[in-house]
Design a protein around this motif. Structure first.
Motif, mmCIF file in Angstrom:
data_model
loop_
_atom_site.group_PDB
_atom_site.id
_atom_site.type_symbol
_atom_site.label_atom_id
_atom_site.label_comp_id
_atom_site.label_asym_id
_atom_site.label_seq_id
_atom_site.Cartn_x
_atom_site.Cartn_y
_atom_site.Cartn_z
ATOM 1 N N ILE A 216 1.056 -1.396 -0.122
ATOM 2 C CA ILE A 216 -0.158 -0.017 0.098
ATOM 3 C C ILE A 216 0.719 1.332 -0.438
ATOM 4 C CG2 ILE A 216 -1.367 1.504 1.842
ATOM 5 C CD1 ILE A 216 -2.760 -2.165 2.981
ATOM 6 N N LYS A 217 1.441 0.760 0.563
ATOM 7 C CA LYS A 217 2.465 2.587 1.310
ATOM 8 C C LYS A 217 3.643 2.508 -0.500
ATOM 9 C CE LYS A 217 4.239 2.022 5.635
ATOM 10 N NZ LYS A 217 6.023 2.361 6.776
ATOM 11 N N ALA A 218 3.919 1.330 -1.136
ATOM 12 C CA ALA A 218 4.715 1.538 -2.765
ATOM 13 C C ALA A 218 3.870 2.560 -3.869
ATOM 14 C CB ALA A 218 4.995 -0.232 -2.924
ATOM 15 N N ALA A 219 2.565 2.068 -3.290
ATOM 16 C CA ALA A 219 1.758 2.695 -4.018
ATOM 17 C C ALA A 219 1.545 4.468 -3.511
ATOM 18 C CB ALA A 219 0.435 1.313 -4.744
ATOM 19 N N ASP A 220 1.517 4.618 -2.625
ATOM 20 C CA ASP A 220 1.155 5.862 -2.154
ATOM 21 C C ASP A 220 2.158 6.675 -2.963
ATOM 22 O OD1 ASP A 220 -1.142 5.875 -0.906
ATOM 23 O OD2 ASP A 220 -0.080 5.255 0.887
ATOM 24 N N ARG A 221 3.354 5.865 -2.176
ATOM 25 C CA ARG A 221 4.822 6.675 -3.385
ATOM 26 C C ARG A 221 4.839 6.855 -4.408
ATOM 27 N NH1 ARG A 221 9.997 5.605 -0.198
ATOM 28 N NH2 ARG A 221 10.834 6.416 -1.669
ATOM 29 N N ALA A 222 4.294 6.404 -5.339
ATOM 30 C CA ALA A 222 4.433 6.221 -6.814
ATOM 31 C C ALA A 222 3.434 7.260 -7.140
ATOM 32 C CB ALA A 222 4.081 4.614 -7.292
ATOM 33 N N LEU A 223 2.100 7.303 -6.460
ATOM 34 C CA LEU A 223 0.602 7.913 -6.729
ATOM 35 C C LEU A 223 1.322 9.358 -6.274
ATOM 36 C CD1 LEU A 223 -2.139 5.558 -5.093
ATOM 37 C CD2 LEU A 223 -1.730 7.207 -7.457
ATOM 38 N N ALA A 224 1.833 9.480 -5.447
ATOM 39 C CA ALA A 224 2.849 11.029 -4.923
ATOM 40 C C ALA A 224 3.759 11.973 -5.794
ATOM 41 C CB ALA A 224 3.716 11.171 -3.097
ATOM 42 N N ILE A 225 3.971 11.080 -7.133
ATOM 43 C CA ILE A 225 4.597 11.373 -8.610
ATOM 44 C C ILE A 225 4.320 11.382 -9.258
ATOM 45 C CG2 ILE A 225 6.965 10.629 -9.357
ATOM 46 C CD1 ILE A 225 8.184 8.828 -7.087
ATOM 47 N N ALA A 226 2.984 9.981 -9.531
ATOM 48 C CA ALA A 226 2.305 10.580 -10.959
ATOM 49 C C ALA A 226 1.727 11.886 -11.247
ATOM 50 C CB ALA A 226 1.759 9.068 -10.992
ATOM 51 N N GLN A 227 1.859 11.899 -12.937
ATOM 52 C CA GLN A 227 0.569 12.952 -12.838
ATOM 53 C C GLN A 227 -0.781 12.138 -13.785
ATOM 54 O OE1 GLN A 227 1.845 16.424 -12.692
ATOM 55 N NE2 GLN A 227 3.001 14.953 -11.257
ATOM 56 N N PRO A 228 -1.383 12.619 -14.199
ATOM 57 C CA PRO A 228 -2.030 11.648 -15.587
ATOM 58 C C PRO A 228 -1.914 10.664 -16.118
ATOM 59 C CG PRO A 228 -2.867 13.941 -14.603
ATOM 60 C CD PRO A 228 -1.992 13.995 -14.149
ATOM 61 N N THR A 229 -0.092 11.546 -16.856
ATOM 62 C CA THR A 229 0.386 11.564 -17.914
ATOM 63 C C THR A 229 0.760 10.663 -17.725
ATOM 64 O OG1 THR A 229 0.939 13.036 -18.015
ATOM 65 C CG2 THR A 229 -0.718 13.176 -19.674
#
Ligand SMILES: [Zn+2]
Length: 288
Positions: A197-210
């Protein structure tokens, strides 16, 4: 992940194919029976993020040669599993510099047991081992891009990395994300559902819609799909936590089918609903 046994058997019967897809200028995705590969090419040299199961190495070399005539300069391993490090011995032997988290080198250097599949993995030969390792983060400055790599809290294993091609706007998540199935939490390699869950959070903090998100297995996806995946894992974990806190046994929790509505979409790849429930139950029960 560890469809490895089957994938290897299939590869021996009829060689499976690798497919190359251009993501952006100089950055390619190579898919096949093992883990997804990011291939970066340019004047600074060739970087591979992960390198398939060992039997696919000759085909992987062909796939790379179809894109560039240069040799592989760097291999980065997102984690130690053999479907992501299978080409290490060959590429390392030919002079590529292999880079990975400290725990990837540790696990590749010694015999491992992947309990979920009851699979023993012997130590890798010297050329397959990472020669540069790191504890928290490392960066490549290559081909006009900055590739920022962060070690994640134990999720799929205790050596997972998140690879962020900043300019290219591409994230490679290794097996902390499988876009076609439930998470494989390899607890025998130090994995943890909370880490997923934390890994997804880390990625979501970086990722833009594109942002293009490369999972360890399955098609390239995006932020919205990753968010939905994380939310599913949270819902399942919390249901199991609640049942465990109420004193239910593993059998009772499995019988309650906390994954029921997700099984048709997510429970047909490597990990089935009851297996996911068992892994999470054991983890939350231990933490109580
Ligand atoms: Zn894996």
């Amino acid at each position: 992940m560890l469809l490895l046994a089957t994938a290897t058997a299939q590869a021996q019967q009829q060689p499976e194919k690798l497919e190359t897809q251009k993501l952006t200028e100089g950055l390619y995705l190579i898919t096949g029976p093992g883990g997804n590969i990011a291939l970066m090419v340019g004047s600074g040299g060739v970087l591979l993020v992960d390198d398939q199961i060992a039997p696919m190495t000759p085909q992987l070399k062909k796939a790379i040669a179809a894109v560039t005539s240069k040799p592989v300069r760097f291999v980065f391993n997102t984690h130690w599993h053999g479907d992501h490090t299978g080409g290490n011995a060959v590429f390392g032997g030919e002079g590529a510099v292999i880079v990975a988290h400290d725990n990837v080198r540790k696990r590749l250097s010694t015999e491992q047991l992947i309990a979920m599949f009851n699979k023993r993995v012997p130590p890798s030969p010297e050329p397959a081992l990472p020669v540069i390792t790191f504890a928290d983060s490392i960066a490549f400055h290559l081909n006009g891009d900055d590739i920022e790599i962060a070690h994640l809290d134990p999720a799929h294993t205790d050596g997972d990395s998140l690879v962020w091609f900043k300019k290219a706007n591409v994230l490679h998540m290794g097996d902390t994300y499988t876009s076609m199935g439930y998470p494989f939490i390899d607890t025998s390699s130090g994995g943890s559902v909370d880490g997923f869950i934390k890994a997804a959070d880390r990625a979501l903090a970086i990722a833009q819609p594109t942002t293009k998100i490369i999972p360890g297995h399955g098609p390239v996806t995006d932020r919205d799909k990753l968010r939905a995946y994380r939310d599913m894992v949270i819902i399942i974990r919390d249901r199991i936590k609640k049942l465990a806190a109420a004193g239910k046994t593993l059998d009772e929790v499995q019988a309650a089918k906390p994954t029921a509505e997700y099984d048709a979409s997510w429970g047909t790849a490597f990990i089935r609903g009851p297996q996911l429930v068992e892994t999470i139950y054991k983890e939350v029960a231990k933490k109580r």
